[in-house]
Design a protein around this motif. Structure first.
Motif, PDB file in Angstrom:
ATOM      1  N   ALA A 158     -47.264  44.411  31.370  1.00  0.00           N
ATOM      2  CA  ALA A 158     -47.949  44.125  32.640  1.00  0.00           C
ATOM      3  C   ALA A 158     -47.160  44.643  33.841  1.00  0.00           C
ATOM      4  O   ALA A 158     -47.604  44.482  34.985  1.00  0.00           O
ATOM      5  CB  ALA A 158     -48.183  42.622  32.776  1.00  0.00           C
ATOM      6  N   GLY A 159     -45.991  45.235  33.588  1.00  0.00           N
ATOM      7  CA  GLY A 159     -45.192  45.791  34.677  1.00  0.00           C
ATOM      8  C   GLY A 159     -44.305  44.794  35.383  1.00  0.00           C
ATOM      9  O   GLY A 159     -43.751  45.087  36.445  1.00  0.00           O
ATOM     10  N   LYS A 160     -44.143  43.599  34.805  1.00  0.00           N
ATOM     11  CA  LYS A 160     -43.281  42.592  35.432  1.00  0.00           C
ATOM     12  C   LYS A 160     -41.813  42.920  35.183  1.00  0.00           C
ATOM     13  O   LYS A 160     -41.461  43.587  34.205  1.00  0.00           O
ATOM     14  CB  LYS A 160     -43.612  41.205  34.878  1.00  0.00           C
ATOM     15  N   LYS A 161     -40.964  42.430  36.041  1.00  0.00           N
ATOM     16  CA  LYS A 161     -39.539  42.717  35.936  1.00  0.00           C
ATOM     17  C   LYS A 161     -38.903  41.884  34.832  1.00  0.00           C
ATOM     18  O   LYS A 161     -39.107  40.675  34.743  1.00  0.00           O
ATOM     19  CB  LYS A 161     -38.843  42.427  37.272  1.00  0.00           C
ATOM     20  N   LEU A 162     -38.122  42.561  33.979  1.00  0.00           N
ATOM     21  CA  LEU A 162     -37.412  41.875  32.906  1.00  0.00           C
ATOM     22  C   LEU A 162     -35.913  41.966  33.144  1.00  0.00           C
ATOM     23  O   LEU A 162     -35.424  42.892  33.798  1.00  0.00           O
ATOM     24  CB  LEU A 162     -37.722  42.517  31.546  1.00  0.00           C
ATOM     25  N   THR A 163     -35.182  41.009  32.597  1.00  0.00           N
ATOM     26  CA  THR A 163     -33.722  41.084  32.656  1.00  0.00           C
ATOM     27  C   THR A 163     -33.237  42.085  31.617  1.00  0.00           C
ATOM     28  O   THR A 163     -33.970  42.464  30.692  1.00  0.00           O
ATOM     29  CB  THR A 163     -33.098  39.711  32.354  1.00  0.00           C
ATOM     30  N   ALA A 164     -31.984  42.497  31.744  1.00  0.00           N
ATOM     31  CA  ALA A 164     -31.402  43.432  30.768  1.00  0.00           C
ATOM     32  C   ALA A 164     -31.421  42.831  29.373  1.00  0.00           C
ATOM     33  O   ALA A 164     -31.686  43.530  28.380  1.00  0.00           O
ATOM     34  CB  ALA A 164     -29.974  43.786  31.181  1.00  0.00           C
ATOM     35  N   ASN A 165     -31.162  41.526  29.269  1.00  0.00           N
ATOM     36  CA  ASN A 165     -31.175  40.875  27.963  1.00  0.00           C
ATOM     37  C   ASN A 165     -32.576  40.841  27.355  1.00  0.00           C
ATOM     38  O   ASN A 165     -32.735  40.970  26.143  1.00  0.00           O
ATOM     39  CB  ASN A 165     -30.628  39.451  28.070  1.00  0.00           C
ATOM     40  N   GLU A 166     -33.592  40.680  28.172  1.00  0.00           N
ATOM     41  CA  GLU A 166     -34.955  40.693  27.648  1.00  0.00           C
ATOM     42  C   GLU A 166     -35.335  42.086  27.156  1.00  0.00           C
ATOM     43  O   GLU A 166     -36.019  42.232  26.127  1.00  0.00           O
ATOM     44  CB  GLU A 166     -35.933  40.215  28.734  1.00  0.00           C
ATOM     45  N   TRP A 167     -34.854  43.111  27.859  1.00  0.00           N
ATOM     46  CA  TRP A 167     -35.087  44.469  27.371  1.00  0.00           C
ATOM     47  C   TRP A 167     -34.381  44.689  26.033  1.00  0.00           C
ATOM     48  O   TRP A 167     -34.917  45.359  25.140  1.00  0.00           O
ATOM     49  CB  TRP A 167     -34.611  45.507  28.399  1.00  0.00           C
ATOM     50  N   ARG A 168     -33.205  44.111  25.886  1.00  0.00           N
ATOM     51  CA  ARG A 168     -32.485  44.259  24.621  1.00  0.00           C
ATOM     52  C   ARG A 168     -33.236  43.566  23.481  1.00  0.00           C
ATOM     53  O   ARG A 168     -33.246  44.059  22.348  1.00  0.00           O
ATOM     54  CB  ARG A 168     -31.059  43.708  24.732  1.00  0.00           C
ATOM     55  N   LEU A 169     -33.851  42.434  23.772  1.00  0.00           N
ATOM     56  CA  LEU A 169     -34.653  41.765  22.739  1.00  0.00           C
ATOM     57  C   LEU A 169     -35.776  42.683  22.254  1.00  0.00           C
ATOM     58  O   LEU A 169     -36.086  42.724  21.059  1.00  0.00           O
ATOM     59  CB  LEU A 169     -35.248  40.464  23.279  1.00  0.00           C
ATOM     60  N   LEU A 170     -36.385  43.418  23.163  1.00  0.00           N
ATOM     61  CA  LEU A 170     -37.441  44.348  22.780  1.00  0.00           C
ATOM     62  C   LEU A 170     -36.874  45.559  22.042  1.00  0.00           C
ATOM     63  O   LEU A 170     -37.440  46.006  21.040  1.00  0.00           O
ATOM     64  CB  LEU A 170     -38.220  44.806  24.012  1.00  0.00           C
ATOM     65  N   GLY A 171     -35.758  46.063  22.545  1.00  0.00           N
ATOM     66  CA  GLY A 171     -35.156  47.243  21.915  1.00  0.00           C
ATOM     67  C   GLY A 171     -34.694  46.979  20.500  1.00  0.00           C
ATOM     68  O   GLY A 171     -34.812  47.831  19.618  1.00  0.00           O
ATOM     69  N   PHE A 172     -34.143  45.789  20.281  1.00  0.00           N
ATOM     70  CA  PHE A 172     -33.607  45.447  18.961  1.00  0.00           C
ATOM     71  C   PHE A 172     -34.530  44.527  18.181  1.00  0.00           C
ATOM     72  O   PHE A 172     -34.103  43.868  17.229  1.00  0.00           O
ATOM     73  CB  PHE A 172     -32.228  44.812  19.105  1.00  0.00           C
ATOM     74  N   TYR A 173     -35.787  44.474  18.559  1.00  0.00           N
ATOM     75  CA  TYR A 173     -36.750  43.694  17.785  1.00  0.00           C
ATOM     76  C   TYR A 173     -36.941  44.343  16.412  1.00  0.00           C
ATOM     77  O   TYR A 173     -36.833  45.566  16.273  1.00  0.00           O
ATOM     78  CB  TYR A 173     -38.085  43.638  18.534  1.00  0.00           C
ATOM     79  N   GLY A 174     -37.224  43.530  15.389  1.00  0.00           N
ATOM     80  CA  GLY A 174     -37.442  44.066  14.046  1.00  0.00           C
ATOM     81  C   GLY A 174     -38.824  44.677  13.901  1.00  0.00           C
ATOM     82  O   GLY A 174     -39.680  44.131  13.200  1.00  0.00           O
ATOM     83  N   TRP A 175     -39.044  45.814  14.545  1.00  0.00           N
ATOM     84  CA  TRP A 175     -40.366  46.444  14.537  1.00  0.00           C
ATOM     85  C   TRP A 175     -40.817  46.764  13.114  1.00  0.00           C
ATOM     86  O   TRP A 175     -42.017  46.729  12.814  1.00  0.00           O
ATOM     87  CB  TRP A 175     -40.344  47.727  15.377  1.00  0.00           C
ATOM     88  N   GLU A 176     -39.878  47.063  12.224  1.00  0.00           N
ATOM     89  CA  GLU A 176     -40.235  47.429  10.850  1.00  0.00           C
ATOM     90  C   GLU A 176     -40.777  46.239  10.058  1.00  0.00           C
ATOM     91  O   GLU A 176     -41.441  46.414   9.036  1.00  0.00           O
ATOM     92  CB  GLU A 176     -39.024  48.034  10.127  1.00  0.00           C
ATOM     93  N   THR A 177     -40.478  45.019  10.494  1.00  0.00           N
ATOM     94  CA  THR A 177     -40.981  43.821   9.797  1.00  0.00           C
ATOM     95  C   THR A 177     -41.941  43.026  10.686  1.00  0.00           C
ATOM     96  O   THR A 177     -42.176  41.845  10.448  1.00  0.00           O
ATOM     97  CB  THR A 177     -39.809  42.911   9.360  1.00  0.00           C
ATOM     98  N   ASP A 178     -42.511  43.684  11.672  1.00  0.00           N
ATOM     99  CA  ASP A 178     -43.399  42.998  12.623  1.00  0.00           C
ATOM    100  C   ASP A 178     -44.674  42.482  11.967  1.00  0.00           C
ATOM    101  O   ASP A 178     -45.172  41.419  12.326  1.00  0.00           O
ATOM    102  CB  ASP A 178     -43.757  43.949  13.769  1.00  0.00           C
TER     103      ASP A 178
END
Length: 514
Positions: A158-178
């Motif tokens: 939605a374009g809302k501002k995220l913290t660096a840690n929230e971006w890391r949660l997305l970056g290191f999410y287990g996309w392969e087991t989603d």
């Protein structure tokens, strides 16, 4: 002799206790084994009362990546200490009711690690393929945040501002087991590209990770914007960046090359050379686990195979030095490893990369030498079968597939291994009607004994058998065999618990397929 209800209860309790001790994901952590909804509900009640999150581990005894977690993450002092902050729940895929729990939590692949908040909402799925140290960081992020990754993703889109840690949660999410918990699989590449664009300037490592994953997620290595090629070359040239993105680079090397250098020529040759240098550096990095280093070596082999057909058993033009490296590292690993968990992870990886390099003799010898020391030799037997099949040795392949099925342990594993053997029979010996019917009948008999046979992985195994039967039935003798098997399956469906509508529906669906 029939046991009294009391003795039956005691026998079941003892069996589950022995199974739990045997299947515990690792020492030093107070894992609670879960085999049914009641076990899970008890763990969440405890978590809510103690205001602790829940870490759910879903795995199997034989699974190499699961054993890698046991060898590199679950035994770490910092993980053991961190585990005091959450309720640790382990589900062995072969435990009673485990596959039904798989349906409840939408877990399919082994291993899957899910972090829940005390109220039972899913926070995130951890990246089991990442370096153990990186997984620890993501776990700590999830514990400190407590915010479901689904809500974080919605805000990001939605374009809302995220913290660096929230971006890391997305970056290191287990996309392969989603398992499509966050978004449909066909939207993953575009969503990752959107996230990569939105996270620019927030955290360089996370942004690069999302960008690499968006390219790797492109189906079949489809070409992308060639203007992005310099960025990949910069990552490969930088030791710190390539180390941080180790798992993405090693697992997706061919797709990244095909996406950014789609045709053979000078550009691709140069990119492969630079990629190979980065993977060689990772392969020699002693701060990585042995399995991760071998994964980098396999990435080098996969890149060297780019000019060969996908299933070519004897790829041409493999560099002699790379072949020697593969032999040496596989031999050294087999000689030096003493931990059983690490052995199951590393020996299977080493045997696989030897086969990918066309070194079938060495791969077979490695697997056979490890059989006596493996806690799950049937997994190695299935690899031996696969090796033989790829080389066109049909009788040898079927012998190993059959032995792997006969030696397999656990209801879900037996159905999976049996379905694999059955598939090989239909493909390699379709004329052997008696053997095919006997194997399918045994699988249906196994399913009748297992209350979880019509859920998750087990259901998929049985679906495979039913689908193959439908395509195999071409002669009168085959049609008669299928008729007898359908009658047997009808009996299995009829004996299912009438209150389990999902299992009934799944079983009847198999009959229609067959």
């Amino acid at each position: 002799m029939k046991l009294s209800p009391l003795l039956s209860s005691l026998a079941l309790a003892l069996s589950l206790a022995v199974h739990a001790a045997h299947a515990s994901p690792g020492p030093g952590v107070s894992w609670q084994s879960a085999a049914a909804d009641a076990d899970i509900d008890r763990a969440f009640t405890e978590a809510k009362a103690a205001k602790k999150p829940v870490l759910l581990y879903w795995g199997a005894k034989w699974c190499p990546p699961c054993n890698q977690l046991k060898a590199t993450l679950f035994n770490r002092a910092d993980f053991i200490e961190q585990s005091k902050a959450f309720v640790a729940v382990g589900i062995d895929g072969d435990a009673p009711g485990a596959q039904k729990l798989g349906t409840r939590f939408k877990v399919r692949g082994y291993p899957t690690l899910i972090l829940f908040n005390p109220n039972g909402s899913e926070i995130t799925r951890l990246p089991g393929e990442a370096d153990a140290g990186q997984v620890m960081k993501v776990l700590q992020l999830g514990l400190s945040s407590g915010r479901p990754v689904k809500a974080v993703l919605a805000d990001a889109k939605a374009g809302k501002k995220l913290t660096a840690n929230e971006w890391r949660l997305l970056g290191f999410y287990g996309w392969e087991t989603d398992e499509q918990q966050l978004l449909p699989a066909d939207q993953r590449a575009a969503t990752l590209a959107q996230l990569a664009k939105a996270s620019e300037g927030v955290d360089g490592e996370t942004n690069t990770r999302l960008w690499l994953k968006s390219i790797g997620a492109l189906a079949d290595g489809k070409a992308t914007d060639a203007a992005q090629l310099p960025r990949l070359r910069a990552v490969l040239a930088d030791a710190a960046q390539s180390r941080a993105q180790m798992d993405v680079l090693t697992n997706e090397a061919p797709d990244l090359v095909k996406a950014l250098a789609p045709t053979a020529g000078a550009t691709r040759t140069q990119l492969v050379t630079e990629f190979d240098a980065a993977l060689k550096r990772l392969n020699e990095d002693t701060t990585l686990s042995r399995a991760d280093r071998l994964n980098a070596l396999q990435g080098r082999i996969d890149l060297a195979r780019l000019g060969s057909p996908k299933d070519e058993p004897h790829p041409q033009g493999m560099p002699a030095a790379l072949l020697a490296n593969a032999r040496d590292q596989a031999t050294k690993a087999n000689r030096e490893i003493t931990d059983g968990y690490e052995r199951q992870a590393v020996v299977t990886e080493a045997a696989h990369l030897l086969g990918r390099a066309g070194l079938w003799k060495e791969s077979d010898e490695l697997l056979q030498s490890a059989l006596a020391r493996s806690h799950s030799p049937y997994y190695l037997m299935s690899q031996l079968a696969g090796n033989a099949k790829k080389q066109g040795k049909k009788a040898e392949a079927l012998r190993w597939y059959e032995e792997a099925y006969n030696k397999s342990e656990g209801p879900a594993t037996r159905l999976q291994w049996g379905a694999t053997y059955f598939g090989a029979l239909v493909e390699l010996a379709p004329e052997d009607t008696a053997r095919i019917e006997k194997t399918a009948a045994q699988l249906f008999a196994d399913a009748q004994k297992d209350p979880g046979a019509f859920y998750e992985r087990s259901e998929r195994s049985l679906k495979k058998v039913a689908t193959l039967l439908a395509g195999w039935s071409k002669t009168p003798a085959q049609a008669a065999a299928v008729g007898r098997l359908k009658a047997q399956l009808d009996g299995v469906c009829g004996k299912l618990d009438g209150g389990d509508a999902q299992a009934k529906t799944a079983c009847q669906g198999l009959m229609k397929k067959a």
